[in-house]
Design a protein around this motif. Structure first.
Motif, short mmCIF file in Angstrom:
data_model
loop_
_atom_site.label_atom_id
_atom_site.label_comp_id
_atom_site.label_asym_id
_atom_site.label_seq_id
_atom_site.Cartn_x
_atom_site.Cartn_y
_atom_site.Cartn_z
N LYS A 291 -8.21 -2.49 -13.56
CA LYS A 291 -6.85 -3.05 -12.92
C LYS A 291 -6.22 -2.09 -11.84
CE LYS A 291 -3.01 -5.22 -14.09
NZ LYS A 291 -2.70 -6.59 -14.21
N VAL A 292 -5.94 -2.81 -10.94
CA VAL A 292 -5.29 -2.28 -9.76
C VAL A 292 -3.99 -2.93 -9.54
CG1 VAL A 292 -5.67 -2.47 -6.91
CG2 VAL A 292 -7.58 -2.70 -8.57
N ASN A 293 -3.25 -1.77 -9.49
CA ASN A 293 -1.55 -2.07 -9.28
C ASN A 293 -1.12 -1.60 -8.16
OD1 ASN A 293 -1.57 -3.17 -12.10
ND2 ASN A 293 -1.36 -1.14 -12.74
N GLY A 294 0.06 -2.07 -7.48
CA GLY A 294 0.92 -1.62 -6.29
C GLY A 294 -0.14 -1.73 -4.97
N ALA A 295 -0.82 -2.93 -4.91
CA ALA A 295 -1.30 -3.50 -3.59
C ALA A 295 -0.66 -4.14 -2.62
CB ALA A 295 -2.63 -4.16 -3.87
N PHE A 296 -0.79 -4.16 -1.46
CA PHE A 296 0.33 -4.90 -0.59
C PHE A 296 -0.08 -6.34 -0.50
CE2 PHE A 296 -3.29 -3.61 2.25
CZ PHE A 296 -3.57 -4.79 2.55
N SER A 297 -0.94 -6.66 -1.24
CA SER A 297 -1.26 -8.35 -1.47
C SER A 297 -2.31 -8.56 -2.51
CB SER A 297 -1.90 -8.92 -0.21
OG SER A 297 -3.40 -8.41 0.12
N VAL A 337 -10.22 -2.26 2.28
CA VAL A 337 -8.71 -2.49 2.27
C VAL A 337 -8.16 -1.01 2.86
CG1 VAL A 337 -6.51 -2.55 0.42
CG2 VAL A 337 -8.77 -3.93 0.36
N PRO A 338 -7.10 -1.24 3.92
CA PRO A 338 -6.62 0.18 4.34
C PRO A 338 -5.67 0.51 3.34
CG PRO A 338 -5.40 -1.87 5.50
CD PRO A 338 -6.83 -2.33 4.36
N VAL A 339 -5.97 1.77 2.74
CA VAL A 339 -5.38 2.59 1.56
C VAL A 339 -4.87 4.10 2.40
CG1 VAL A 339 -6.27 1.26 -0.13
CG2 VAL A 339 -7.18 3.47 0.83
N GLU A 340 -3.77 4.46 1.77
CA GLU A 340 -3.41 5.92 1.93
C GLU A 340 -3.77 6.89 0.77
OE1 GLU A 340 -2.80 9.18 3.06
OE2 GLU A 340 -1.95 7.85 4.57
N PRO A 341 -5.19 7.60 1.27
CA PRO A 341 -5.71 8.37 0.05
C PRO A 341 -4.82 9.20 -0.77
CG PRO A 341 -6.97 8.44 2.12
CD PRO A 341 -5.60 7.57 2.35
N THR A 342 -3.58 9.83 -0.13
CA THR A 342 -2.56 10.79 -0.88
C THR A 342 -1.67 10.01 -1.51
OG1 THR A 342 -1.34 10.57 0.96
CG2 THR A 342 -3.05 12.43 0.97
N ALA A 343 -1.78 8.56 -1.44
CA ALA A 343 -0.80 7.93 -2.44
C ALA A 343 -1.41 7.19 -3.67
CB ALA A 343 -0.32 6.67 -1.57
N VAL A 380 -6.01 1.71 -11.36
CA VAL A 380 -6.04 2.27 -10.00
C VAL A 380 -4.19 1.90 -9.57
CG1 VAL A 380 -6.78 2.13 -7.53
CG2 VAL A 380 -8.41 2.25 -9.41
N GLU A 381 -3.66 2.96 -8.98
CA GLU A 381 -2.27 2.59 -8.44
C GLU A 381 -2.20 3.05 -6.96
OE1 GLU A 381 0.04 1.60 -10.21
OE2 GLU A 381 -0.45 1.86 -12.34
N LEU A 382 -2.23 1.88 -6.15
CA LEU A 382 -2.30 1.99 -4.71
C LEU A 382 -1.11 2.57 -4.18
CD1 LEU A 382 -4.61 -0.79 -3.69
CD2 LEU A 382 -5.24 1.45 -4.24
N ASN A 383 0.01 2.15 -4.99
CA ASN A 383 1.36 2.52 -4.16
C ASN A 383 1.63 1.99 -3.12
OD1 ASN A 383 2.59 4.04 -6.82
ND2 ASN A 383 0.74 5.35 -6.26
N GLN A 384 1.35 0.76 -2.62
CA GLN A 384 1.57 0.09 -1.40
C GLN A 384 2.41 -1.09 -1.43
OE1 GLN A 384 -2.76 -0.38 -0.08
NE2 GLN A 384 -2.17 1.19 1.33
N GLY A 385 2.56 -1.60 -2.65
CA GLY A 385 3.52 -2.92 -2.61
C GLY A 385 3.43 -3.34 -4.18
N ASP A 386 3.59 -4.58 -4.60
CA ASP A 386 4.02 -5.22 -5.73
C ASP A 386 2.69 -6.00 -6.29
OD1 ASP A 386 6.34 -3.82 -5.92
OD2 ASP A 386 7.25 -5.70 -4.62
N SER A 387 1.77 -6.20 -5.52
CA SER A 387 0.47 -7.02 -5.90
C SER A 387 -0.61 -6.49 -7.00
CB SER A 387 -0.34 -7.55 -4.84
OG SER A 387 0.88 -8.37 -4.13
N CYS A 388 -1.08 -7.06 -7.74
CA CYS A 388 -1.85 -6.51 -8.68
C CYS A 388 -3.19 -7.61 -8.98
CB CYS A 388 -1.30 -6.26 -9.99
SG CYS A 388 -0.76 -7.62 -10.99
#
Length: 409
Positions: A291-297, A337-343, A380-388
């Motif tokens: 389950k991937v949460n918090g993506a930008f799309s 996918v461009p992610v921020e590792p510390t987030a 996985v919480e990406l903390n970049q947005g609201d998409s999952c």
């Protein structure tokens, strides 16, 4: 049996599938492609049905797929599906194409319908010609009452599967009871790049072809396109949906007030079949959900989920009950996918194992015990947005190698 229906409630039964909707029957037999097991099956509708299909993206499409796609294009309707297992009829040249057309023609003749109303499909070993004598003899007999049995159909489509896969749902549209049933096969050569298996869905809903195709494509993107077993996309596989209209609801379109009810029912059927395929991966012992949460799309979330579920290192770690979160993080990093590792936050079940770019404190024995369960969830919480998005797969075991090392022997 399925319990009483209440308005807009979707009732699920896993005891009946493709013959639950009105006007369908199915069957299967052993015709001699395999040594002993059932290897020829069918689904037929009492009347021609609107049809929608999605097909493998592998450039080496097998002959039956070419025949079926061309036939469907004539009027977007079929009345029957004929399936053989044990031989894929793929990479078989002009003879393979002629054999697929013969299967279609012979079954249409037995049914007394036009050739293009029969879809044909095959699954099994690539590069070998079909034993057409056995198949044509089987076609001449298969519609006899002794072979009419849905359980026979579900068994006749299997290859290395260890179990049949089926589901049925019911709900109401315009006050009419509408049913959707599904059966599938798939165990190896499964990868999230449609199509990934053989899936057969029937419904008695009255629905236009264009809207049925739109619904199938949308649902496919969140179900069949989100599973993997081994990273291989087959030459043969497809999903077909037949809708014969015998529920007699008003024609369903995207503008219908209960469109979302139908689409939810289709989603339930396809997701259930997809998860059963993932769990029945060759040699698998566990179903793995990512389950991937918090993506930008949504596409970004899907890409990350697919990357993790496709990683052989992640899959073998889960088989070995090794909470090696580094493999999960690595798969996120090469997902494109461009992610921020510390987030990013990563959890194995209820246990947080990675957060803010650093390993988290956890008791390894507790996580190992969790990984021993048959259903494993990675979050996985990406903390970049609201998409999952959610992806499904299985562990990778010694038995997978054994099965595929001796597949033709």
């Amino acid at each position: 049996m399925i319990q009483a229906i209440t308005t807009n409630e979707i009732i699920v039964s896993e005891k009946e599938s493709v013959t639950l909707p009105k006007g369908y029957k199915a069957g299967g037999m052993h015709c001699g492609i395999k040594r002993k097991r059932l290897d020829l099956g069918y689904i037929v509708s009492d009347v021609p049905a609107a049809v929608a299909g999605v097909y493998t993206t592998n450039l080496f499409q097998a002959a039956p797929l070419l025949v079926t796609q061309e036939s469907i294009a004539k009027e977007n309707k079929i009345q029957a599906i004929l399936v053989n297992s044990g031989n894929a009829n793929a990479c078989t040249g002009e003879q393979g194409l002629a054999d697929a057309l013969t299967m279609q023609k012979e079954f249409a003749y037995e049914m007394g319908i036009q050739d293009h109303l029969v879809a044909v499909t095959s699954t099994g070993v690539i590069g070998e010609l079909l034993p057409m004598g056995n198949i044509t003899n089987g076609i001449k007999q298969i519609l006899q009452k002794e072979y009419e049995n849905e359980e026979n159909f579900k068994k006749a489509i299997l290859t290395t599967d260890t179990s049949t896969k089926e589901i049925a749902v019911q709900f109401t549209i315009d006050g009419k009871t509408v049913s959707i049933g599904g059966a599938a096969k798939g165990s190896g050569m499964i990868h999230p790049n449609m199509a990934t298996m053989l899936g057969f869905v029937t419904t008695d809903a009255n629905i236009a072809h264009e809207d049925l195709l739109s619904a199938l494509r949308e649902v496919t993107n969140t179900t069949f396109n989100m599973i993997t077993v081994d990273g291989d996309t087959s030459t043969n596989d497809m999903v077909l949906v037949m809708a014969n209209g015998l529920a007699e609801n008003n024609e369903l379109t995207k503008d219908h007030s209960e469109w979302d009810v139908f689409k939810q029912g289709l989603q339930i059927v396809c997701e259930s079949l997809a998860k059963k395929i993932a769990r029945d991966g060759e040699g698998a012992t566990k179903l793995v959900e990512v389950k991937v949460n918090g993506a930008f799309s949504t596409n970004a979330a899907r890409a990350v989920g697919k990357s993790i579920i496709s990683s052989n290192l992640v899959k073998t770690a889960i088989y070995g009950t090794d909470p090696n979160w580094g493999r999960i993080v690595t798969a996120i990093g090469y997902s494109g996918v461009p992610v921020e590792p510390t987030a990013i936050k990563v959890s194995i079940g209820p246990f947080t194992v990675f957060e803010n770019g650093l390993p988290s404190q956890f008791i390894e024995e507790e996580v190992k015990e969790y990984l021993e369960s048959e259903n494993v969830k990675l979050i996985v919480e990406l903390n970049q947005g609201d998409s999952c998005a959610t992806a499904w797969g299985c562990d990778l075991t010694y038995d997978y190698v054994k099965i595929n090392a001796s597949y033709r022997t």
